[in-house]
Design a protein around this motif. Structure first.
Motif, mmCIF file in Angstrom:
data_model
loop_
_atom_site.group_PDB
_atom_site.id
_atom_site.type_symbol
_atom_site.label_atom_id
_atom_site.label_comp_id
_atom_site.label_asym_id
_atom_site.label_seq_id
_atom_site.Cartn_x
_atom_site.Cartn_y
_atom_site.Cartn_z
ATOM 1 N N THR A 1 21.014 -13.080 -15.606
ATOM 2 C CA THR A 1 20.682 -13.358 -14.214
ATOM 3 C C THR A 1 19.240 -12.941 -13.949
ATOM 4 N N GLY A 2 18.531 -13.712 -13.129
ATOM 5 C CA GLY A 2 17.127 -13.419 -12.876
ATOM 6 C C GLY A 2 16.787 -13.303 -11.404
ATOM 7 N N SER A 3 15.909 -12.361 -11.090
ATOM 8 C CA SER A 3 15.413 -12.228 -9.719
ATOM 9 C C SER A 3 14.093 -12.985 -9.581
ATOM 10 N N VAL A 4 13.780 -13.336 -8.345
ATOM 11 C CA VAL A 4 12.493 -13.963 -8.027
ATOM 12 C C VAL A 4 11.872 -13.166 -6.890
ATOM 13 N N THR A 5 10.573 -13.338 -6.702
ATOM 14 C CA THR A 5 9.896 -12.734 -5.563
ATOM 15 C C THR A 5 9.709 -13.801 -4.492
ATOM 16 N N ILE A 6 10.233 -13.530 -3.294
ATOM 17 C CA ILE A 6 10.073 -14.440 -2.162
ATOM 18 C C ILE A 6 8.886 -13.957 -1.346
ATOM 19 N N ASN A 7 7.864 -14.794 -1.240
ATOM 20 C CA ASN A 7 6.691 -14.471 -0.427
ATOM 21 C C ASN A 7 6.840 -15.134 0.939
ATOM 22 N N ASN A 8 7.216 -14.330 1.928
ATOM 23 C CA ASN A 8 7.413 -14.841 3.280
ATOM 24 C C ASN A 8 6.069 -14.995 3.979
ATOM 25 N N VAL A 9 5.714 -16.226 4.298
ATOM 26 C CA VAL A 9 4.440 -16.509 4.949
ATOM 27 C C VAL A 9 4.623 -16.308 6.453
ATOM 28 N N LEU A 10 3.994 -15.244 6.984
ATOM 29 C CA LEU A 10 4.124 -14.880 8.390
ATOM 30 C C LEU A 10 2.819 -15.134 9.121
ATOM 31 N N GLN A 11 2.878 -15.041 10.444
ATOM 32 C CA GLN A 11 1.691 -15.284 11.251
ATOM 33 C C GLN A 11 0.577 -14.283 10.929
ATOM 34 N N GLU B 1 17.244 -9.291 -14.574
ATOM 35 C CA GLU B 1 15.876 -9.052 -15.003
ATOM 36 C C GLU B 1 14.961 -9.877 -14.093
ATOM 37 N N ASP B 2 13.693 -9.516 -14.053
ATOM 38 C CA ASP B 2 12.739 -10.213 -13.203
ATOM 39 C C ASP B 2 12.204 -11.457 -13.915
ATOM 40 N N THR B 3 12.344 -12.629 -13.301
ATOM 41 C CA THR B 3 11.835 -13.867 -13.899
ATOM 42 C C THR B 3 10.313 -13.962 -13.782
ATOM 43 N N GLY B 4 9.728 -13.234 -12.841
ATOM 44 C CA GLY B 4 8.305 -13.357 -12.576
ATOM 45 C C GLY B 4 7.960 -14.507 -11.649
ATOM 46 N N ILE C 1 -3.894 2.699 -1.387
ATOM 47 C CA ILE C 1 -4.664 1.948 -2.384
ATOM 48 C C ILE C 1 -4.383 2.455 -3.790
ATOM 49 N N GLU C 2 -4.246 3.763 -3.921
ATOM 50 C CA GLU C 2 -3.948 4.350 -5.238
ATOM 51 C C GLU C 2 -2.603 3.858 -5.770
ATOM 52 N N ILE C 3 -1.620 3.745 -4.883
ATOM 53 C CA ILE C 3 -0.314 3.217 -5.299
ATOM 54 C C ILE C 3 -0.441 1.754 -5.683
ATOM 55 N N GLY C 4 -1.188 0.993 -4.872
ATOM 56 C CA GLY C 4 -1.385 -0.435 -5.130
ATOM 57 C C GLY C 4 -0.242 -1.285 -4.600
ATOM 58 N N GLU C 5 -0.355 -2.568 -4.828
ATOM 59 C CA GLU C 5 0.689 -3.503 -4.384
ATOM 60 C C GLU C 5 1.962 -3.283 -5.211
ATOM 61 N N THR C 6 3.106 -3.563 -4.601
ATOM 62 C CA THR C 6 4.373 -3.336 -5.286
ATOM 63 C C THR C 6 5.229 -4.596 -5.290
ATOM 64 N N ALA C 7 5.935 -4.820 -6.390
ATOM 65 C CA ALA C 7 6.921 -5.893 -6.464
ATOM 66 C C ALA C 7 8.337 -5.329 -6.432
ATOM 67 N N LYS C 8 8.445 -4.008 -6.430
ATOM 68 C CA LYS C 8 9.759 -3.376 -6.466
ATOM 69 C C LYS C 8 10.450 -3.431 -5.118
ATOM 70 N N TYR C 9 9.686 -3.215 -4.049
ATOM 71 C CA TYR C 9 10.252 -3.169 -2.708
ATOM 72 C C TYR C 9 9.759 -4.354 -1.876
ATOM 73 N N SER C 10 10.499 -4.667 -0.812
ATOM 74 C CA SER C 10 9.972 -5.602 0.182
ATOM 75 C C SER C 10 8.765 -4.947 0.819
ATOM 76 N N SER C 11 7.622 -5.632 0.770
ATOM 77 C CA SER C 11 6.377 -5.007 1.166
ATOM 78 C C SER C 11 5.475 -6.022 1.850
ATOM 79 N N VAL C 12 4.622 -5.535 2.736
ATOM 80 C CA VAL C 12 3.631 -6.391 3.369
ATOM 81 C C VAL C 12 2.435 -6.510 2.431
ATOM 82 N N ALA C 13 2.065 -7.740 2.101
ATOM 83 C CA ALA C 13 0.933 -7.951 1.204
ATOM 84 C C ALA C 13 -0.328 -7.338 1.791
#
Length: 354
Positions: free
Chosen positions: A104-114, A152-155, A291-303
């Protein structure tokens, strides 16, 4: 290897062309129409989809499972009518199956918001075998047998446009989902994830008191190890911020930030709260930590909270305290990452100094 792309659809004629056009031509397309009154079925036919009808019964898992029952591929990929697959979808999934066969594979959903992009991870890809089914009337999840499926993460990065302000109002999604949330919680009052979803729904409609109530109920259920929990904490922090309860929000985030050291949204929000309260001495620390942590794909996060948005706020901070050269450095860094507000501020400062 054959892949079937499945989607359930109702009145999506404006969204469907973008979604269906993004599906690789090698894939089977299955569209389950749940009572469209617009041209959705005609659009799906135009793109070569196999179309089936279904009587909607307020249960997303049952609809998805019905849709999947028509798939003839070795694997199933679910997308929604307001989503778009990336151009490298075919190659990404080919590589994933080679590396993780029958997985089974996960995907990242990028929600395009205002006001930007918010991303979260969910399972959308799985082997077309009978033990894999969706469970749950709303915010359904893929199970393998009686347990949530391991993955697993499909990327794969999927763009989702359904939360833009115009579409949200047009579809009246808040009123559509609210009865389902409430019905579920009557039966399962200690479902912390659904309490979070209900709180998020209230927040999106500006009902901050109701949002706080549901998010605190979710907090008290205390599923600290669940993926939704840190995201819920941040949502509660923003809810308190909107009500002017800055100290409560700071106390909440300081309690949980050490538990989730790789979640940039927490120090970022602490930086915003410090700006609200005038605590100049800690603004720099919080945004630099984000900034030191950087962007994350693990959690739902604001880009941007782990990069260009934090950098922009550092630029504002240094400009306000009179260290303009440092401010310009962070504005440039943010602008180079494509943040328009930083580019606009740089332009203003250049015109002012010339």
């Amino acid at each position: 290897m054959k892949i079937s792309v499945c989607m359930i659809v109702k009145d999506e004629e404006t969204q469907l062309p973008r979604s269906l056009a993004s599906i690789p031509i090698e894939y089977e397309m299955i569209v389950l129409d749940t009572g469209s009154k617009d041209r959705s079925v005609e659009v799906a036919k135009h793109y070569g989809a196999r179309i089936f009808s279904y009587i909607w019964n307020d249960h997303f898992a049952e609809a998805r499972n019905c849709c999947a029952s028509y798939a003839t591929g070795d694997y199933i990929l679910f997308i929604d009518a307001d989503e778009e697959l990336p151009q490298d979808c075919f190659e990404m999934l080919q590589q994933f199956v080679r590396q993780f066969p029958n997985t089974t594979g996960s995907v990242t959903i990028n929600n395009v918001l205002q006001d930007g992009i918010k991303h979260h991870r969910m399972i959308r890809f799985y082997p077309n075998r009978p033990e894999y089914k969706f469970h749950g009337a709303v915010h359904e999840q893929v199970y393998c047998g009686t347990q949530p499926a391991l993955f697993e993460d499909t990327g794969l990065q999927i763009s989702h446009y359904g939360y833009s302000e115009e579409i949200y109002k047009e579809k009246d999604k808040a009123n559509r989902y609210l009865p389902m949330y409430l019905s579920h919680l009557e039966q399962y009052p200690n479902d912390g994830y659904m309490r979070y979803q209900l709180g998020k729904l209230y927040y999106s409609t500006g009902k901050y008191i109701e949002a706080e109530e549901q998010l605190r109920l979710s907090l008290n259920i205390n599923e600290v190890s669940a993926l939704y929990f840190p995201v819920m904490v941040v949502m509660l922090g923003y809810t308190l911020k909107e009500q002017g309860k800055f100290k409560e929000a700071v106390m909440l985030l300081k309690q949980y930030a050490p538990v989730y050291p790789q979640f940039p949204d927490m120090p970022f929000l602490l930086g915003l709260l410090a700006m609200d309260t005038g605590e100049i001495g800690v603004i720099e620390t919080h945004f630099k930590m984000a900034i030191e942590i950087g962007e994350t794909a693990k959690y739902s996060s604001v880009a941007g909270v782990g990069s260009y948005k934090a950098a922009y706020n550092l630029g504002v901070y240094y400009e306000v305290i009179g260290e303009l050269n440092k401010g310009l450095d962070y504005y440039r860094y943010s602008s180079d990452l494509g943040y328009e507000e930083a580019a606009s501020r740089l332009l203003i400062l250049r015109n002012t100094s010339s």
